[in-house]
Motif scaffolding. Sequence first.
Motif, PDB file in Angstrom:
ATOM      1  N   PHE A   1       3.631   0.689   2.833  1.00 60.05           N
ATOM      2  CA  PHE A   1       3.673  -0.281   3.696  1.00 60.05           C
ATOM      3  C   PHE A   1       3.538  -1.451   2.894  1.00 60.05           C
ATOM      4  O   PHE A   1       2.522  -1.838   1.907  1.00 60.05           O
ATOM      5  CB  PHE A   1       2.160  -0.019   4.523  1.00 60.05           C
TER       6      PHE A   1
ATOM      7  N   LEU B   1       4.790   7.188   1.670  1.00 62.73           N
ATOM      8  CA  LEU B   1       4.942   6.172   2.710  1.00 62.73           C
ATOM      9  C   LEU B   1       4.619   5.141   2.248  1.00 62.73           C
ATOM     10  O   LEU B   1       3.497   4.915   1.899  1.00 62.73           O
ATOM     11  CB  LEU B   1       4.299   6.673   4.021  1.00 62.73           C
TER      12      LEU B   1
ATOM     13  N   PHE C   1      -4.243   0.859  -2.048  1.00 60.68           N
ATOM     14  CA  PHE C   1      -3.791  -0.502  -2.603  1.00 60.68           C
ATOM     15  C   PHE C   1      -2.890  -0.488  -3.819  1.00 60.68           C
ATOM     16  O   PHE C   1      -3.480   0.399  -4.829  1.00 60.68           O
ATOM     17  CB  PHE C   1      -5.020  -1.480  -2.656  1.00 60.68           C
TER      18      PHE C   1
ATOM     19  N   GLN D   1       0.922   5.602   0.799  1.00 60.81           N
ATOM     20  CA  GLN D   1       0.099   6.509   1.807  1.00 60.81           C
ATOM     21  C   GLN D   1       0.924   7.984   1.458  1.00 60.81           C
ATOM     22  O   GLN D   1       2.024   8.292   1.701  1.00 60.81           O
ATOM     23  CB  GLN D   1      -0.032   6.370   3.234  1.00 60.81           C
TER      24      GLN D   1
ATOM     25  N   TRP E   1       1.057  -5.596   9.270  1.00 59.68           N
ATOM     26  CA  TRP E   1       1.550  -4.747   8.778  1.00 59.68           C
ATOM     27  C   TRP E   1       3.030  -4.242   8.980  1.00 59.68           C
ATOM     28  O   TRP E   1       3.520  -4.447  10.340  1.00 59.68           O
ATOM     29  CB  TRP E   1       0.765  -3.501   9.010  1.00 59.68           C
ATOM     30  N   GLY E   2       3.945  -3.999   8.239  1.00 54.63           N
ATOM     31  CA  GLY E   2       5.383  -3.529   8.320  1.00 54.63           C
ATOM     32  C   GLY E   2       5.107  -1.979   8.938  1.00 54.63           C
ATOM     33  O   GLY E   2       4.015  -1.599   8.949  1.00 54.63           O
ATOM     34  N   ALA E   3       6.290  -1.548   9.318  1.00 50.27           N
ATOM     35  CA  ALA E   3       6.219  -0.189  10.140  1.00 50.27           C
ATOM     36  C   ALA E   3       6.257   1.060   9.114  1.00 50.27           C
ATOM     37  O   ALA E   3       5.991   2.041   9.309  1.00 50.27           O
ATOM     38  CB  ALA E   3       7.418  -0.046  10.953  1.00 50.27           C
TER      39      ALA E   3
ATOM     40  N   ASN F   1      -0.896  12.909   4.922  1.00 49.65           N
ATOM     41  CA  ASN F   1      -2.201  13.275   5.607  1.00 49.65           C
ATOM     42  C   ASN F   1      -3.260  12.468   4.660  1.00 49.65           C
ATOM     43  O   ASN F   1      -4.610  13.312   4.474  1.00 49.65           O
ATOM     44  CB  ASN F   1      -2.387  14.808   5.589  1.00 49.65           C
ATOM     45  N   ARG F   2      -3.256  11.571   4.025  1.00 49.69           N
ATOM     46  CA  ARG F   2      -4.381  10.709   3.600  1.00 49.69           C
ATOM     47  C   ARG F   2      -4.462   9.451   4.020  1.00 49.69           C
ATOM     48  O   ARG F   2      -3.457   8.793   4.757  1.00 49.69           O
ATOM     49  CB  ARG F   2      -3.879  10.467   2.038  1.00 49.69           C
ATOM     50  N   GLY F   3      -5.423   8.673   3.397  1.00 50.13           N
ATOM     51  CA  GLY F   3      -5.307   7.058   3.860  1.00 50.13           C
ATOM     52  C   GLY F   3      -4.484   6.368   2.957  1.00 50.13           C
ATOM     53  O   GLY F   3      -4.068   6.818   2.102  1.00 50.13           O
ATOM     54  N   LEU F   4      -4.545   5.178   3.129  1.00 47.02           N
ATOM     55  CA  LEU F   4      -3.605   4.280   2.412  1.00 47.02           C
ATOM     56  C   LEU F   4      -4.494   3.641   0.972  1.00 47.02           C
ATOM     57  O   LEU F   4      -5.667   3.515   1.253  1.00 47.02           O
ATOM     58  CB  LEU F   4      -3.580   2.776   3.088  1.00 47.02           C
TER      59      LEU F   4
ATOM     60  N   TYR G   1       0.944  -1.068   0.069  1.00 50.88           N
ATOM     61  CA  TYR G   1       0.162  -0.064  -0.267  1.00 50.88           C
ATOM     62  C   TYR G   1       0.988   1.055   0.199  1.00 50.88           C
ATOM     63  O   TYR G   1       1.896   1.380   0.325  1.00 50.88           O
ATOM     64  CB  TYR G   1      -0.810   0.160   1.311  1.00 50.88           C
TER      65      TYR G   1
END
Lengths: 113, 114
Positions: B90, B88, B46, B38, B104-106, B41-44, B36
């Motif tokens: 993930f 970012l 796919f 990101q 989830w990974g960090a 300031n947004r959602g993730l 995913y």
Amino acid sequence: DVKVTQSSRYLVKRTGEKVFLECVQDMDHENMFWYRQDPGLGLRLIYFSYDVKMKEKGDIPEGYSVSREKKERFSLILESASTNQTSMYLCASSLTGKGTEAFFGQGTRLTVV
Amino acid sequence: AQSVAQPEDQVNVAEGNPLTVKCTYSVSGNPYLFWYVQYPNRGLQFLLKYITGDNLVKGSYGFEAEFNKSQTSFHLKKPSALVSDSALYFCAVRDWRSNYQLIWGAGTKLIIKP
């Protein structure tokens, strides 16, 4: 186009307030999730729901509760907000199945002062 | 224990160069792997997933990922980076032991420099 909508992008609340975060999906998904995202910690699952009125605790449920009265809506409740609940909150939904991806809302950045 | 690791907190790449964001996993049985992205300031969103079949999976925005069972890795790649790829990223894996929830990974911050 699939959509998960969170009711607020930004919220500022006072310590001790009861806070409601709302999430609505229009994809008829069975599963809905609430995550908390903090820098360096990735996503941590608070609660999830696999059906109406069904809920299960995730990794960090303390201080939170949830409600799912209708399939499309999943609410996260902070019973008495505290400063350590300042975070980004993400709602997601998915179909049931090992290979299904989750769809996320835009996130709610909550600040508790 | 089932887990996902993203060994790099941040990856810096010059625009136009190939990029790789690393992910390794530890699961019992067949892995179901996801990437995913990101934006600030947004959602993730796919990007892509591996379920079975071809080890090279193609996804959105020109990204692809290579599943390597022997190295238990699922690295995200793109042949030519764009500044707009800065975000970012993930990696996640299905956890069959907990009702198939995602582990989830960090996260890895990708910075593409002009």
